[in-house]
Scaffold this active site. Sequence first.
Site, PDB file in Angstrom:
ATOM      1  CG  ASN A  12       4.609  23.933 -73.943  1.00 27.73           C
ATOM      2  OD1 ASN A  12       4.668  23.638 -75.141  1.00 27.73           O
ATOM      3  ND2 ASN A  12       5.543  23.570 -73.077  1.00 27.73           N
ATOM      4  CD1 TRP A  13      -1.442  23.732 -76.676  1.00 27.90           C
ATOM      5  CD2 TRP A  13      -1.775  23.653 -78.893  1.00 27.90           C
ATOM      6  NE1 TRP A  13      -2.550  24.496 -76.960  1.00 27.90           N
ATOM      7  CE2 TRP A  13      -2.770  24.476 -78.310  1.00 27.90           C
ATOM      8  CE3 TRP A  13      -1.773  23.477 -80.272  1.00 27.90           C
ATOM      9  CZ2 TRP A  13      -3.760  25.099 -79.067  1.00 27.90           C
ATOM     10  CZ3 TRP A  13      -2.757  24.094 -81.035  1.00 27.90           C
ATOM     11  CH2 TRP A  13      -3.741  24.892 -80.443  1.00 27.90           C
ATOM     12  CE  LYS A  14       4.625  20.193 -71.773  1.00 32.16           C
ATOM     13  NZ  LYS A  14       5.160  19.556 -70.587  1.00 32.16           N
ATOM     14  CG  HIS A  63       9.606  23.825 -71.416  1.00 36.34           C
ATOM     15  ND1 HIS A  63       9.764  22.513 -71.049  1.00 36.34           N
ATOM     16  CD2 HIS A  63       8.355  24.193 -71.027  1.00 36.34           C
ATOM     17  CE1 HIS A  63       8.649  22.103 -70.470  1.00 36.34           C
ATOM     18  NE2 HIS A  63       7.775  23.099 -70.440  1.00 36.34           N
ATOM     19  CD  GLU A  93       8.581  18.961 -71.302  1.00 38.51           C
ATOM     20  OE1 GLU A  93       8.206  19.372 -72.413  1.00 38.51           O
ATOM     21  OE2 GLU A  93       7.790  18.746 -70.353  1.00 38.51           O
ATOM     22  CD  GLU A 126       6.913  26.018 -67.214  1.00 42.66           C
ATOM     23  OE1 GLU A 126       5.690  25.888 -67.325  1.00 42.66           O
ATOM     24  OE2 GLU A 126       7.718  25.506 -67.994  1.00 42.66           O
ATOM     25  N   GLY A 165       4.152  18.357 -65.550  1.00 45.61           N
ATOM     26  CA  GLY A 165       3.632  17.084 -66.049  1.00 45.61           C
ATOM     27  C   GLY A 165       3.501  16.018 -64.978  1.00 45.61           C
ATOM     28  CB  SER A 209       0.602  20.200 -62.233  1.00 42.64           C
ATOM     29  OG  SER A 209       1.499  19.189 -62.672  1.00 42.64           O
ATOM     30  N   GLY A 223       0.658  23.223 -69.588  1.00 39.94           N
ATOM     31  CA  GLY A 223       0.994  22.120 -70.493  1.00 39.94           C
ATOM     32  C   GLY A 223      -0.225  21.265 -70.760  1.00 39.94           C
TER      33      GLY A 223
HETATM   34  C1  PEP Z   1       4.860  22.916 -69.170  1.00 37.69           C
HETATM   35  O1  PEP Z   1       5.274  22.026 -69.878  1.00 37.69           O
HETATM   36  O2  PEP Z   1       5.269  24.071 -69.360  1.00 37.69           O
HETATM   37  C2  PEP Z   1       3.908  22.597 -68.125  1.00 37.69           C
HETATM   38  C3  PEP Z   1       3.718  23.478 -67.190  1.00 37.69           C
HETATM   39  O3  PEP Z   1       3.294  21.364 -68.184  1.00 37.69           O
HETATM   40  P1  PEP Z   1       2.109  20.844 -67.231  1.00 37.69           P
HETATM   41  O4  PEP Z   1       1.081  21.928 -67.151  1.00 37.69           O
HETATM   42  O5  PEP Z   1       1.586  19.615 -67.937  1.00 37.69           O
HETATM   43  O6  PEP Z   1       2.707  20.532 -65.918  1.00 37.69           O
END
Ligand code: PEP
Length: 258
Positions: free
Chosen positions: A9-11, A94, A96, A166, A172, A212, A233
């Site tokens: 997920n490049w956001k 998600h 976010e 998640e 993050g 993470s 992410g």
């Molecule tokens: C995500 O945004 O789906 C995610 C898991 O981010 P990260 O790996 O940076 O925690």
Amino acid sequence: MRTPIVMGNWKMHGGVSEARALATAIRDGLKRPRVEVAVCPPFTALGAVAEGLAGSPIGWGGQNCHWEEKGAFTGEIAPSMLTELGCRYVLLGHSERRHLFRETDEDINRKVTAALRHQLIPVLCLGETEEERRQGLTFTVVEGQLRTGWAGLGAEEIARTVLAYEPVWAIGTGVTATPAQAAEVHGYLRGLVSELASKEIAQSLRILYGGSVKPENAAELTQEPDIDGSLVGSASLQPQSFITIAKKSASKGGSSKE
Ligand code: PEP
């Protein structure tokens, strides 16, 4: 046997040229992946990523979509716009989107339904906040998100979806759920899938872990029988890290819990 999926997920990172370079590096580093691999770039880069990945085993998807087909919805993207660009997946719900953009479970349910109508694979994201976990509400929260997120779907439709657990406190933050913490929730979710669809579908449906995930913890997480890969992410923005995560998430046997 479920084939794990490793999804990036490049956001909101990267313009067209950065996305093209990242996609090319991932394609070149994963010529014959032993897992399913996909990336979700920002909408503006989807065309370039699709061009770069066409003919490779790496898939791509959107990070969100609207539930309507078209209309006066400024700033939104319809599911058909994603399928036109060759997307196979769409991330929905998600954290976010839920927390920063106030998406409700009902909104997410409309999106899941619309995505399925357009032959996209919805990756429904579920997870509790740190406070909810502290209060012992983890199962209650993810169950509510799942039941409403899938409301109105038949078993055949549920079978065409993917789930991503998640925990919000792990996204993050650099703090990863322990394999045991993640496995406990995955097992719970798989039991719910069995109730909401069927035992067979629960055995075949992929449940990814996100929060993470890094090259150092990918293998131990995916060793857990109920964890079928990861949604990544920040580490998905570093091609070498993402490639290593995919390589460490090799296929393994079926579920332990039902
Ligand atoms: C995500 O945004 O789906 C995610 C898991 O981010 P990260 O790996 O940076 O925690």
